[in-house]
Design a protein around this motif. Structure first.
Motif, PDB file in Angstrom:
ATOM      1  N   THR A  29       0.837  -1.196   0.000  1.00 26.78           N
ATOM      2  CA  THR A  29       0.000   0.000   0.000  1.00 26.78           C
ATOM      3  C   THR A  29       0.876   1.251   0.000  1.00 26.78           C
ATOM      4  OG1 THR A  29      -1.774  -1.147   1.168  1.00 26.78           O
ATOM      5  CG2 THR A  29      -1.786   1.247   1.291  1.00 26.78           C
ATOM      6  N   CYS A  30       1.903   1.248   0.823  1.00 28.58           N
ATOM      7  CA  CYS A  30       2.809   2.384   0.911  1.00 28.58           C
ATOM      8  C   CYS A  30       3.555   2.593  -0.412  1.00 28.58           C
ATOM      9  CB  CYS A  30       3.806   2.164   2.051  1.00 28.58           C
ATOM     10  SG  CYS A  30       4.946   3.544   2.322  1.00 28.58           S
ATOM     11  N   LEU A  31       4.106   1.531  -0.958  1.00 25.39           N
ATOM     12  CA  LEU A  31       4.837   1.636  -2.221  1.00 25.39           C
ATOM     13  C   LEU A  31       3.934   2.091  -3.367  1.00 25.39           C
ATOM     14  CD1 LEU A  31       7.101  -1.538  -1.985  1.00 25.39           C
ATOM     15  CD2 LEU A  31       7.798   0.850  -1.727  1.00 25.39           C
ATOM     16  N   GLN A  99       2.270   9.180   4.193  1.00 28.50           N
ATOM     17  CA  GLN A  99       2.087   9.061   5.645  1.00 28.50           C
ATOM     18  C   GLN A  99       0.899   9.908   6.096  1.00 28.50           C
ATOM     19  OE1 GLN A  99       6.071  10.204   6.779  1.00 28.50           O
ATOM     20  NE2 GLN A  99       6.719   8.065   7.036  1.00 28.50           N
ATOM     21  N   GLN A 100       0.758  11.095   5.524  1.00 28.12           N
ATOM     22  CA  GLN A 100      -0.361  11.978   5.839  1.00 28.12           C
ATOM     23  C   GLN A 100      -1.684  11.307   5.451  1.00 28.12           C
ATOM     24  OE1 GLN A 100       0.188  15.137   7.101  1.00 28.12           O
ATOM     25  NE2 GLN A 100      -1.950  15.764   7.162  1.00 28.12           N
ATOM     26  N   LEU A 101      -1.671  10.575   4.328  1.00 30.98           N
ATOM     27  CA  LEU A 101      -2.869   9.878   3.851  1.00 30.98           C
ATOM     28  C   LEU A 101      -3.081   8.538   4.561  1.00 30.98           C
ATOM     29  CD1 LEU A 101      -2.489  10.550   0.032  1.00 30.98           C
ATOM     30  CD2 LEU A 101      -4.146  11.610   1.585  1.00 30.98           C
ATOM     31  N   LYS A 102      -2.194   8.222   5.506  1.00 29.58           N
ATOM     32  CA  LYS A 102      -2.233   6.975   6.279  1.00 29.58           C
ATOM     33  C   LYS A 102      -2.108   5.725   5.395  1.00 29.58           C
ATOM     34  CE  LYS A 102      -4.849   8.914  10.151  1.00 29.58           C
ATOM     35  NZ  LYS A 102      -4.234  10.164  10.107  1.00 29.58           N
ATOM     36  N   LYS A 103      -1.232   5.839   4.383  1.00 22.56           N
ATOM     37  CA  LYS A 103      -0.940   4.711   3.509  1.00 22.56           C
ATOM     38  C   LYS A 103       0.423   4.113   3.843  1.00 22.56           C
ATOM     39  CE  LYS A 103      -4.631   5.437   1.001  1.00 22.56           C
ATOM     40  NZ  LYS A 103      -5.784   4.595   1.172  1.00 22.56           N
ATOM     41  N   CYS A 104       1.218   4.839   4.619  1.00 25.01           N
ATOM     42  CA  CYS A 104       2.541   4.355   5.046  1.00 25.01           C
ATOM     43  C   CYS A 104       2.647   4.434   6.553  1.00 25.01           C
ATOM     44  CB  CYS A 104       3.643   5.219   4.445  1.00 25.01           C
ATOM     45  SG  CYS A 104       3.854   5.062   2.661  1.00 25.01           S
TER      46      CYS A 104
END
Length: 104
Positions: A29-31, A99-104
């Protein structure tokens, strides 16, 4: 009995191949998010707020064309796109945006 056991082992190994552990899923998800932000950057800088949600989703699928990444791309809504574009225009790095979007 042996056939049943073999069938269950085959099914279990097949299922574990297609279901990612939580840590791998969150990494994917992060990548996927980072690749999408990098792909959206030129558009956001050129077009600004005119970048549409469907364009971002198409870029997401292009940047990370895997079945496991499709859910991440589909979860990007208008609000996430607005945040993404706003932060890109401020020069925020892709990982920080994700990170702000809560994906990382």
């Amino acid at each position: 009995m042996l056939r049943t056991t073999l069938a269950l082992l085959l099914i279990a190994s097949t299922v574990s191949t297609f279901i990612l552990p939580q840590s791998q899923s969150s990494s994917l998800t992060c990548l996927t998010c980072i690749a999408t932000v990098k792909g959206v950057e030129p558009l956001a800088l050129a077009e600004g707020d005119a970048v549409a949600e469907h364009e971002v989703k198409q870029l997401c699928l292009k940047e990370a064309p895997t079945p496991a990444a499709e859910k991440t791309c589909e979860d990007l809504g208008d609000e996430a796109v607005e945040v993404m574009i706003s932060l890109i225009k401020k020069g925020v790095p892709p990982k920080t945006i994700c990170q702000q979007l809560k994906k990382c």
